[in-house]
Motif scaffolding. Structure first.
Motif, PDB file in Angstrom:
ATOM      1  N   LYS A  37       0.841  -1.211   0.000  1.00 18.71           N
ATOM      2  CA  LYS A  37       0.000   0.000   0.000  1.00 18.71           C
ATOM      3  C   LYS A  37       0.872   1.256   0.000  1.00 18.71           C
ATOM      4  CE  LYS A  37      -4.412  -1.510   1.994  1.00 18.71           C
ATOM      5  NZ  LYS A  37      -4.224  -2.942   2.244  1.00 18.71           N
ATOM      6  N   GLU A  40       2.389   1.681  -3.453  1.00 18.23           N
ATOM      7  CA  GLU A  40       1.401   2.278  -4.367  1.00 18.23           C
ATOM      8  C   GLU A  40       1.353   3.800  -4.187  1.00 18.23           C
ATOM      9  OE1 GLU A  40      -1.870  -1.324  -4.803  1.00 18.23           O
ATOM     10  OE2 GLU A  40      -2.073   0.119  -3.166  1.00 18.23           O
ATOM     11  N   SER A  77      -2.189  -6.228  -6.476  1.00 15.84           N
ATOM     12  CA  SER A  77      -1.606  -4.994  -7.010  1.00 15.84           C
ATOM     13  C   SER A  77      -0.377  -5.278  -7.870  1.00 15.84           C
ATOM     14  CB  SER A  77      -1.195  -4.074  -5.854  1.00 15.84           C
ATOM     15  OG  SER A  77      -0.446  -2.971  -6.337  1.00 15.84           O
ATOM     16  N   LYS A  78      -0.300  -4.614  -9.014  1.00 15.02           N
ATOM     17  CA  LYS A  78       0.872  -4.760  -9.884  1.00 15.02           C
ATOM     18  C   LYS A  78       2.099  -4.044  -9.324  1.00 15.02           C
ATOM     19  CE  LYS A  78      -1.655  -5.781 -14.083  1.00 15.02           C
ATOM     20  NZ  LYS A  78      -1.928  -5.446 -15.491  1.00 15.02           N
ATOM     21  N   HIS A  79       1.916  -3.305  -8.257  1.00 10.62           N
ATOM     22  CA  HIS A  79       3.073  -2.706  -7.577  1.00 10.62           C
ATOM     23  C   HIS A  79       3.868  -3.782  -6.825  1.00 10.62           C
ATOM     24  CE1 HIS A  79       2.434   1.668  -8.199  1.00 10.62           C
ATOM     25  NE2 HIS A  79       1.221   1.230  -8.522  1.00 10.62           N
TER      26      HIS A  79
END
Length: 203
Positions: A37, A40, A77-79
């Motif tokens: 998070k 991101e 998430s692609k992060h």
């Protein structure tokens, strides 16, 4: 992020390397979403390195399709993605092209490194590390890391698949080859030869 970095490269190795991967995963899934998070928020991308870790425990998380699938299910998430390094996949007996087919959308970085399978040594001790020591540096016995073009990786097909998934990042040469090691000139030659081979396939 404040220095302009966009990709964080990491190996997730537990402090206690004797911890089994299932237990380490249970700790990871409770703690790592918070980190992603923040990534991101800072527009950073995490790239997991597939080095399995030190023998005999091989504790690193994110080195096999089984584990990657579980991790990406927990964090969509692609992060949070991977560093595509086919050399580790080859030494583990994992189809390096199929990994791109399944996880291509999570590739955040790429290493230009290869692995040669040493078939005579594979006969001697199978996939286990050599009991009395490996013959080469950057090896455990039945395989050795090498520069692109000197191992099992099909770089032409890798390039096509990376292009198809829209990967725009570098193919960073990670020099681990006993023939091109030990002096500045030897390492320079290794990097030049690796670049020459990769340049055949990559724009």
């Amino acid at each position: 992020a404040s220095l302009g970095g966009r990709v964080i490269f990491m190996c997730l190795v537990p402090e206690d390397i004797t911890m089994n991967r299932k237990e380490a995963f249970s700790i990871w899934k409770e703690t790592f979403p918070t980190i992603v998070k923040q990534a991101e928020k800072e527009n950073l991308y995490i790239a997991l390195e597939g080095w399995p870790g030190p023998a005999p425990y091989y504790p690193t998380l994110g080195t096999t399709p089984e584990m990657l699938r579980a991790m990406f299910n927990e964090i969509p998430s692609k992060h949070f993605g991977l560093n595509y390094d086919p050399s580790h996949l080859v030494r583990l007996g994992i189809d390096h092209l199929r990994v791109l087919t399944e996880f291509g959308d999570r590739v955040n970085y790429c290493h230009g490194k290869d692995t040669e399978i040493l078939h005579d040594d594979l006969y001697e001790h199978g996939i286990l590390p050599a009991t009395f020591g490996a013959k080469y540096d950057f090896s455990e016995g039945s395989w050795r890391y090498t520069i692109p073009g000197q191992g099992e990786v099909d770089w032409g097909k890798v390039a096509v698949r990376l292009d198809k998934i829209g990967y725009q990042g570098p193919v960073s040469i990670e020099l681990e080859d006993h023939r091109y090691w030990g002096s500045l000139e030897a390492e320079r030659q290794g990097i030049i030869k690796a670049k020459e081979h990769l340049s055949i396939y990559f724009k």
